[in-house]
Every structure is written in structure tokens, then in C-alpha cells.
Design a protein around this motif. Structure first.
Motif, PDB file in Angstrom:
ATOM      1  N   PRO A 194       3.239  40.332 -31.771  1.00 55.99           N
ATOM      2  CA  PRO A 194       4.219  40.373 -32.848  1.00 55.99           C
ATOM      3  C   PRO A 194       5.070  41.637 -32.777  1.00 55.99           C
ATOM      4  N   LEU A 195       6.340  41.506 -33.068  1.00 46.27           N
ATOM      5  CA  LEU A 195       7.242  42.648 -33.133  1.00 46.27           C
ATOM      6  C   LEU A 195       6.964  43.365 -34.451  1.00 46.27           C
ATOM      7  N   PRO A 196       6.677  44.684 -34.419  1.00 48.30           N
ATOM      8  CA  PRO A 196       6.360  45.407 -35.663  1.00 48.30           C
ATOM      9  C   PRO A 196       7.484  45.300 -36.693  1.00 48.30           C
ATOM     10  N   LYS A 197       7.106  45.254 -37.979  1.00 48.49           N
ATOM     11  CA  LYS A 197       8.079  45.054 -39.052  1.00 48.49           C
ATOM     12  C   LYS A 197       9.016  46.231 -39.247  1.00 48.49           C
ATOM     13  N   ASP A 198       8.680  47.416 -38.733  1.00 55.32           N
ATOM     14  CA  ASP A 198       9.585  48.560 -38.875  1.00 55.32           C
ATOM     15  C   ASP A 198      10.487  48.737 -37.645  1.00 55.32           C
ATOM     16  N   SER A 199      10.583  47.716 -36.816  1.00 51.71           N
ATOM     17  CA  SER A 199      11.470  47.752 -35.656  1.00 51.71           C
ATOM     18  C   SER A 199      12.924  47.694 -36.126  1.00 51.71           C
ATOM     19  N   THR A 200      13.821  48.255 -35.313  1.00 57.99           N
ATOM     20  CA  THR A 200      15.248  48.232 -35.641  1.00 57.99           C
ATOM     21  C   THR A 200      16.016  47.559 -34.514  1.00 57.99           C
ATOM     22  N   LEU A 201      17.232  47.108 -34.832  1.00 57.93           N
ATOM     23  CA  LEU A 201      18.060  46.491 -33.796  1.00 57.93           C
ATOM     24  C   LEU A 201      19.490  46.978 -33.909  1.00 57.93           C
ATOM     25  N   LEU A 202      20.169  46.922 -32.772  1.00 55.26           N
ATOM     26  CA  LEU A 202      21.526  47.408 -32.656  1.00 55.26           C
ATOM     27  C   LEU A 202      22.246  46.558 -31.618  1.00 55.26           C
ATOM     28  N   ILE A 203      23.484  46.185 -31.901  1.00 53.99           N
ATOM     29  CA  ILE A 203      24.290  45.455 -30.926  1.00 53.99           C
ATOM     30  C   ILE A 203      25.084  46.489 -30.146  1.00 53.99           C
ATOM     31  N   ARG A 204      24.872  46.526 -28.836  1.00 57.88           N
ATOM     32  CA  ARG A 204      25.475  47.559 -27.988  1.00 57.88           C
ATOM     33  C   ARG A 204      26.369  46.941 -26.920  1.00 57.88           C
ATOM     34  N   THR A 205      27.239  47.773 -26.382  1.00 62.59           N
ATOM     35  CA  THR A 205      28.125  47.349 -25.294  1.00 62.59           C
ATOM     36  C   THR A 205      27.408  47.535 -23.975  1.00 62.59           C
ATOM     37  N   LYS A 206      27.458  46.511 -23.125  1.00 58.44           N
ATOM     38  CA  LYS A 206      26.807  46.567 -21.821  1.00 58.44           C
ATOM     39  C   LYS A 206      27.769  46.989 -20.721  1.00 58.44           C
ATOM     40  N   SER A 207      29.044  46.655 -20.873  1.00 59.32           N
ATOM     41  CA  SER A 207      30.011  46.983 -19.837  1.00 59.32           C
ATOM     42  C   SER A 207      31.348  47.340 -20.458  1.00 59.32           C
ATOM     43  N   ALA A 208      32.234  47.883 -19.649  1.00 59.56           N
ATOM     44  CA  ALA A 208      33.566  48.244 -20.113  1.00 59.56           C
ATOM     45  C   ALA A 208      34.398  47.014 -20.457  1.00 59.56           C
ATOM     46  N   LEU A 209      33.978  45.862 -19.997  1.00 53.18           N
ATOM     47  CA  LEU A 209      34.706  44.627 -20.276  1.00 53.18           C
ATOM     48  C   LEU A 209      34.355  44.027 -21.625  1.00 53.18           C
ATOM     49  N   GLY A 210      33.425  44.630 -22.350  1.00 52.96           N
ATOM     50  CA  GLY A 210      33.096  44.165 -23.685  1.00 52.96           C
ATOM     51  C   GLY A 210      31.855  43.306 -23.777  1.00 52.96           C
ATOM     52  N   LEU A 211      31.116  43.129 -22.689  1.00 58.35           N
ATOM     53  CA  LEU A 211      29.884  42.356 -22.734  1.00 58.35           C
ATOM     54  C   LEU A 211      28.879  43.081 -23.625  1.00 58.35           C
ATOM     55  N   LYS A 212      28.200  42.359 -24.499  1.00 64.92           N
ATOM     56  CA  LYS A 212      27.286  42.965 -25.474  1.00 64.92           C
ATOM     57  C   LYS A 212      25.853  42.512 -25.218  1.00 64.92           C
ATOM     58  N   TYR A 213      24.919  43.249 -25.796  1.00 66.49           N
ATOM     59  CA  TYR A 213      23.510  42.860 -25.805  1.00 66.49           C
ATOM     60  C   TYR A 213      22.871  43.389 -27.072  1.00 66.49           C
ATOM     61  N   VAL A 214      21.712  42.859 -27.426  1.00 65.02           N
ATOM     62  CA  VAL A 214      20.976  43.300 -28.604  1.00 65.02           C
ATOM     63  C   VAL A 214      19.877  44.239 -28.138  1.00 65.02           C
TER      64      VAL A 214
END
Length: 159
Positions: A98-118
């Protein structure tokens, strides 16, 4: 008279059929690669984020730089106060459960072309999210300044 070449190796039709079958399986696996490998057990979570701009289905989910899953769906949800949030469906590898309940998430840029990841940051809580649970909006950390926002901070005359 000998029966040389009577097996599968001697029949060009069977060799061709076997080759076509192998190629079809390879193409099927390659086509579905963005949705994870087949027959691999997964762990499903939902996550509320303030904005899913430029995030698309199939983008990666990472912890510490390692790919642990994909974004399965993106929808919107209207909250009781009238504001809207993006609701991400995440499909993670089963060993992250299980992922701990105090985990955080952020949407970040993967490349200069705008590709994103979580990007998930694993918490230390003993209590964890079960399969199908929703990570609340409060776990979504503020977004960093993106390159396109930086270049658009001045109006046309100043630029």
C-alpha cells in the motif's frame, strides 16, 4: 523413398504461418506497451490534483525516478464548493501496495517539449491507501514554475 523434410521445417506454408503469428503477437505487445504489460498485476488509485494541464493518458508515474505505473484516466470532478479538480486514475505496480497515506504527488515536466509525468513521494505512514482509494487534493504539492510560464510572464510589448 525417404521422408526428408516432412516436418514443420520442410513445409514453407507452416513456416510462414508461424512467422506471421510471432509478428502479430509482437505488434500487439508493442501497441499495448503504454498501458503496461499484460498479465502483470496492478494496483489502482485515484488522485485529485488542481490541474492536469498537458497530462495525457499513458503518461508515467514515478517514485524516485523509477517508473512504477501509468496514468490510466483523466476526468474532472466538481467539489461541493463549486470548484473543479482533475481526477487521475493511476495504475501502479502491485509491489507499491500500500502507498502510505502521507505520500505526496506532483505533476512535473519530463522534457522541453512539454511531456509530463506524475511524481509520487512516498510517505512514512503505517496506514496506506487500499486498491481503488483516492489520494486527496491536500496531498498534491504546489506546482513548480514551468518553462512556458516563465517565457510568457511578460506581455507582448515587453517581450
Amino acid at each position: 523413398m525417404s521422408n526428408r523434410g516432412a516436418g514443420i521445417a520442410g513445409n514453407p506454408v507452416l513456416i510462414g504461418a508461424a512467422t506471421v503469428l510471432v509478428v502479430l503477437v509482437a505488434v500487439f505487445l508493442a501497441y499495448n506497451a503504454n498501458q503496461g504489460l499484460p498479465f502483470v498485476p496492478t494496483y489502482s488509485l485515484k488522485a485529485e490534483v488542481p490541474s492536469a494541464a498537458a497530462l495525457v493518458r499513458g503518461n508515467e508515474v514515478r517514485i524516485g525516478g523509477s517508473r512504477i505505473g501509468t496514468v490510466d484516466s483523466i476526468t474532472t470532478r466538481r467539489k461541493r464548493d463549486g470548484t473543479s479538480v482533475a481526477l487521475l486514475g493511476l495504475k501502479l505496480e502491485r509491489d507499491q501496495m500500500p502507498l502510505p497515506k502521507d505520500s505526496t504527488l506532483l505533476i512535473r515536466t519530463k522534457s522541453a517539449l512539454g511531456l509530463k509525468y506524475v511524481e509520487l513521494t512516498r510517505g512514512r505512514s503505517d496506514d496506506g491507501f487500499g486498491d481503488g482509494d483516492t489520494i486527496p487534493l491536500s496531498a498534491s504539492t504546489p506546482a513548480p514554475v514551468e518553462f512556458d510560464e516563465f517565457t510568457n510572464m511578460f506581455d507582448d510589448e515587453t517581450r
